[in-house]
Design a protein around this motif. Structure first.
Motif, short mmCIF file in Angstrom:
data_model
loop_
_atom_site.label_atom_id
_atom_site.label_comp_id
_atom_site.label_asym_id
_atom_site.label_seq_id
_atom_site.Cartn_x
_atom_site.Cartn_y
_atom_site.Cartn_z
N VAL A 297 2.75 -10.76 13.56
CA VAL A 297 2.45 -9.48 12.93
C VAL A 297 1.15 -9.64 12.17
O VAL A 297 0.71 -10.75 11.87
CB VAL A 297 3.58 -9.01 11.97
N ASN A 298 0.53 -8.50 11.84
CA ASN A 298 -0.68 -8.49 11.03
C ASN A 298 -0.47 -7.57 9.84
O ASN A 298 -0.11 -6.41 9.99
CB ASN A 298 -1.88 -8.00 11.85
N SER A 299 -0.69 -8.11 8.64
CA SER A 299 -0.61 -7.32 7.41
C SER A 299 -1.84 -6.45 7.31
O SER A 299 -2.96 -6.95 7.23
CB SER A 299 -0.50 -8.26 6.20
N ALA A 300 -1.67 -5.12 7.28
CA ALA A 300 -2.81 -4.20 7.32
C ALA A 300 -2.66 -3.12 6.27
O ALA A 300 -2.50 -1.94 6.59
CB ALA A 300 -2.93 -3.59 8.72
N GLU A 301 -2.71 -3.51 4.99
CA GLU A 301 -2.56 -2.53 3.92
C GLU A 301 -3.85 -1.73 3.74
O GLU A 301 -4.95 -2.23 3.95
CB GLU A 301 -2.21 -3.24 2.61
N HIS A 302 -3.69 -0.50 3.30
CA HIS A 302 -4.85 0.37 3.07
C HIS A 302 -5.69 -0.15 1.91
O HIS A 302 -5.25 -0.18 0.76
CB HIS A 302 -4.41 1.80 2.75
N ASN A 303 -6.91 -0.60 2.20
CA ASN A 303 -7.94 -0.87 1.19
C ASN A 303 -7.54 -1.89 0.13
O ASN A 303 -8.04 -1.83 -0.99
CB ASN A 303 -8.35 0.45 0.51
N THR A 304 -6.66 -2.80 0.48
CA THR A 304 -6.32 -3.87 -0.45
C THR A 304 -5.81 -5.07 0.32
O THR A 304 -5.19 -4.93 1.38
CB THR A 304 -5.26 -3.42 -1.47
N HIS A 305 -6.08 -6.26 -0.23
CA HIS A 305 -5.57 -7.50 0.35
C HIS A 305 -4.48 -8.08 -0.54
O HIS A 305 -4.13 -9.25 -0.43
CB HIS A 305 -6.71 -8.51 0.51
N ALA A 306 -3.92 -7.26 -1.43
CA ALA A 306 -2.95 -7.75 -2.40
C ALA A 306 -1.70 -8.32 -1.74
O ALA A 306 -1.02 -9.16 -2.34
CB ALA A 306 -2.57 -6.62 -3.36
N SER B 22 0.87 -1.18 0.00
CA SER B 22 0.00 0.00 0.00
C SER B 22 0.91 1.22 0.00
O SER B 22 1.63 1.43 -0.97
CB SER B 22 -1.02 -0.02 1.15
N ASP B 23 0.92 2.01 1.07
CA ASP B 23 1.73 3.22 1.05
C ASP B 23 2.98 3.12 1.88
O ASP B 23 3.63 4.12 2.18
CB ASP B 23 0.89 4.43 1.50
N GLY B 24 3.37 1.90 2.27
CA GLY B 24 4.64 1.70 2.95
C GLY B 24 5.78 1.62 1.96
O GLY B 24 5.59 1.66 0.75
#
Length: 502
Positions: free
Chosen positions: A219-228, A198-200
């Motif tokens: 850890v938890n993957s927490a991308e903005h508005n996508t599960h890509a 996302s924006d990282g």
């Protein structure tokens, strides 16, 4: 053959689904002739969005047969604005021929404002986007004017199609749902992390290395508005690191973490509080096995402040990255909700923390949520958070134990309840380590009722006596020395409560 035609954006339709409105522009069409292998066709769209534009503006693009790559680039004007006036900010993503229905299957990627271009192929895609078949039909480029300056937002979108036979699609591989644990124990994790999906700016491998250095177990993957990112974490996980999969659902009225959902779960974000849609997508998160966690609920950035209420929350993020006054407000708001739940005997919402790390120098695991779980597995960790068996620490060096016990040997720990009579004496015990120069504060529904300085070694035990009549719950805060007179210092640790009485 390459064409470069300019399309007037003319208003096509205002689509209203329930209360969710979006503007749809005129359709972009490419030549029907079947071009040679690797030939490209380009079309360009220019237009201007006025202040008050719809949250989502869809640009339909007719994709013919035989396309092996879709490439989209965009730009928009960002004139300087006087102080106090918002400038232009335009996000972008794409939906395929299955359409843009809220919660539908058409989502193919989102980069927000993090990228100026992206591509999709059957076997690969720009981070944040989903590879897969490029089926013919009408696709939709989604433009989201986050803010529009008073003079309007002039934009340009350039779509390039490359023709030919696509490569075979890749089968996604997801990280395992269990790592090598220590049985029932306290496990450290960070539920709020962003990668270059996302924006990282970090890869999953780089985040995993930093997580291990920070002493994290999960850890938890927490991308903005996508599960890509879900299909790109398998190599970074391992016997020593559990990777949960999720999303940061970034709406115009606040952000919510989906923590530990099933692989490949997409949660839509295209609604506001007034649209009455959040409950539907909170259920989507839980149906996928995850937790609903409002993030930084009192952040002051545009669109960040939480407006949906906490009735659907499984936990709430009260400490987000470096501790700020926003977090202090979130903590106080959460503490007020505990008093209501304690006196009314109702459901309560546990607190967690997360780093929200995006790029260097953002530290991973600062803060971290420390969870009492039966094992290092997705289910056990989420069960521990849901039950409130967790505390927040600034680093791996900080440990806290909080218990409440009566005179008959019965006791309860963090997230539990000590069921004793209202006038029964209760001894509260707080054990800390790794916190030199700090002060322990015992907090109840009446406020801070006991403080005690930790020895210079940073290790100590605080004892305090009360009754359920005088304290409906107890929780512990470990605070650094104040930096501003009259205000509490930043926390080194915060615990969830132990409730007292029936």
């Amino acid at each position: 053959m390459c064409t470069d035609a300019e399309h007037a954006p003319g208003r096509r339709a205002l689509i209203v689904t329930g209360a969710v409105a979006a503007l749809t522009l005129g359709t972009v069409r490419f030549a029907n002739a079947a071009p040679r292998e690797d030939a490209r066709s380009t079309e360009t769209v220019r237009g201007t969005l006025d202040p008050g534009a719809a949250d989502f503006v869809y640009l339909p693009v007719e994709i013919p047969r035989g396309v092996k790559e879709i490439h989209v680039a965009y730009a928009y004007e960002r004139p300087a604005q006087p102080p106090g006036t918002t400038g232009n900010a335009l996000d972008i993503g794409i939906f395929d021929q299955r359409g843009t229905a809220l919660g539908g299957e058409g989502f193919r990627g989102w980069s927000g404002g993090a990228r100026s271009e992206f591509f999709l192929r059957s076997d690969d895609a720009t981070p944040g986007y989903l590879p897969g078949a490029l089926e013919p039909g009408v696709w939709y480029i989604a433009l989201a004017p986050y803010t529009v300056a008073p003079g309007g937002l002039a934009y340009e979108v350039r779509i390039t199609l490359t023709y030919g036979a696509g490569a075979p699609p890749r089968t996604p591989v997801y990280p395992p749902e269990r790592a090598r644990g220590r049985g029932r124990d306290w496990y450290r994790g960070d539920c709020h992390l962003h990668s270059w999906y996302s924006d990282g700016r970090r890869t999953p491998a780089e985040i995993a290395a930093l997580a291990r250095a920070a002493g994290l177990d999960f850890v938890n993957s927490a991308e903005h508005n996508t599960h890509a990112a879900h299909a790109h974490w398998a190599d970074a996980a391992g016997d020593d690191l559990l990777v949960l999969l999720g999303e940061e659902v970034t709406t115009r009225n606040g952000h919510v973490l989906a923590v530990g959902t099933d692989p490949g779960t997409f949660v839509d974000w295209r609604y506001r509080a007034r649209d009455n849609r959040f409950g539907r997508f909170a259920r989507r998160i839980r149906q996928a096995g995850g937790l609903v966690v409002p993030a930084h609920p009192h952040a002051t950035c545009i669109g960040c402040n939480w407006k949906f209420g906490f009735g659907e929350a499984d936990a709430v993020e009260v400490w987000n990255g470096p501790y700020t006054p926003d977090d202090e407000v979130s903590l106080a708001d959460w503490d007020g909700s505990l008093a209501v739940a304690a006196r009314g005997g109702g459901r309560w919402t546990p607190a967690i923390g997360g780093s929200d790390a995006h790029r260097d120098p953002d530290p991973v695991g600062a803060p971290q949520t420390v969870v009492l779980a039966d094992d290092l597995s997705r289910r056990a960790v989420l069960d521990g958070i849901r039950a409130g068996r967790c505390y927040i620490a600034e680093s791996k060096d900080v440990t806290v134990a909080l218990t409440a016990a009566d005179g008959r040997g019965r006791q309860a720990g963090i997230g539990g309840r000590l069921r004793v009579a209202d006038d029964a004496p209760v001894t509260v015990r707080v054990e800390v380590a790794g916190v030199p120069g700090c002060t322990v504060r015992v907090v109840t529904d009446q406020g801070v009722l006991h403080t005690e300085t930790v020895p210079a070694s940073g290790t100590g035990t605080v004892r305090w006596r009360t009754t359920p009549r005088n304290a409906a719950y107890v929780r512990a805060e470990v605070r650094h020395a104040p930096s501003v007179p009259g205000l509490p210092g930043a926390p080194a640790a915060l615990t969830n409560p132990v409730f007292l009485g029936g």
